[in-house]
Scaffold this active site. Structure first.
Site, mmCIF file in Angstrom:
data_model
loop_
_atom_site.group_PDB
_atom_site.id
_atom_site.type_symbol
_atom_site.label_atom_id
_atom_site.label_comp_id
_atom_site.label_asym_id
_atom_site.label_seq_id
_atom_site.Cartn_x
_atom_site.Cartn_y
_atom_site.Cartn_z
ATOM 1 C CB SER A 76 -59.628 34.436 -39.907
ATOM 2 O OG SER A 76 -58.477 34.884 -40.697
ATOM 3 C CG ASP A 114 -52.290 29.070 -42.908
ATOM 4 O OD1 ASP A 114 -51.402 30.084 -42.543
ATOM 5 O OD2 ASP A 114 -53.525 29.040 -43.091
ATOM 6 C CG HIS A 144 -54.729 31.791 -40.733
ATOM 7 N ND1 HIS A 144 -54.753 31.105 -42.202
ATOM 8 C CD2 HIS A 144 -55.816 32.765 -40.784
ATOM 9 C CE1 HIS A 144 -56.138 31.795 -42.526
ATOM 10 N NE2 HIS A 144 -56.697 32.831 -42.078
#
Length: 243
Positions: free
Chosen positions: A18, A193, A196
């Site tokens: 991601s 967070d 990320h």
């Protein structure tokens, strides 16, 4: 039959989880690299959110075929950016967890698969997972109804394994885990967070990755003539040349 030569753009492939998939978002590190390489190189996002190195080595042959070795010679660089999911604690997140030794072996296998497709090790850049800021990530986990499922000390073990695998494979490596914590700095600012990247974290990755990419793309020519150099009376003579 066409009388002019088709323009083939070199590529830089960003392969990861991601953190790579999100890199084309506004102010993302991938978007920054793509902007720097405009008119010289296509930057291709092959980020797969949630994936680990085990799944990555399975899908890689579907993304870069060994049947296209001639085409793959036009790949200027490939970044391999996994580990943030592999390092998930086995008892808390068994689906994404990959044991440390297997993670290392997977990175080596990925390098081998790239080599088999014609992408040599000198064009590969490993990127270690960034550090985890546990207080922020724990809040995210609780919101999802689960306990904290990653520890920064464990991420460090995977980062070290990535660095060692890079040395064994003769690839470059960008050690984010170490760099972001250098001199005891507050690395939480690099994370949105706890896991990320924040805008500042994206800038950090782009800046350090560019230093490694530059040598691989420095000699790439500007593709198609600068507009001011186009012959206005005979544009075909400028635009259909082999440049």
């Amino acid at each position: 039959m066409s009388k002019f030569k088709t323009v083939i753009w070199p590529t830089v492939i960003l392969f990861g989880d991601s953190i790579t998939q999100f890199s084309f978002q506004v102010n993302g590190w991938g978007a920054d690299i793509a902007d720097k390489l405009a008119r010289k190189c296509d930057v291709v996002n092959r980020g797969l959110s949630g994936y680990n190195s085990r799944w990555a080595k399975i899908v890689l042959p579907r993304l870069i075929s060994s049947q296209s070795s001639a085409e793959n010679n036009n790949i200027a660089a490939v970044t391999v950016f996994f580990g943030a999911n592999d390092c998930a604690l086995e008892d808390k997140n068994p689906q994404q967890h990959v044991p440390l030794h297997e993670y290392s072996e997977n990175l080596k296998e990925i390098t081998g698969l790239l080599a088999a497709a014609g992408v040599s090790a000198d064009r590969v850049i490993f990127i270690t997972p960034p550090p985890i800021y546990e207080p922020a990530w724990e809040k995210e986990c609780i919101l999802k109804g689960c306990p904290l499922n990653r520890h920064n000390s464990v991420v460090g073990q995977y980062a070290q394994a990535c660095v060692q695998a890079a040395a064994q494979c003769s690839t470059d490596v960008l050690d984010l885990w170490t760099l972001m914590q250098k001199d005891g700095q507050d690395y939480s600012v690099y994370l949105s967070d706890g896991l990320h990247l924040s805008e500042k974290g994206n800038q950090f990755v782009a800046q350090h990755l560019w230093r490694l990419l530059q040598s691989r793309v420095a000699d790439l020519p500007f593709i198609l003539p600068y507009w001011g150099d186009v012959d206005a009376k005979s544009p075909e003579s400028s635009l259909l040349c082999d440049q």
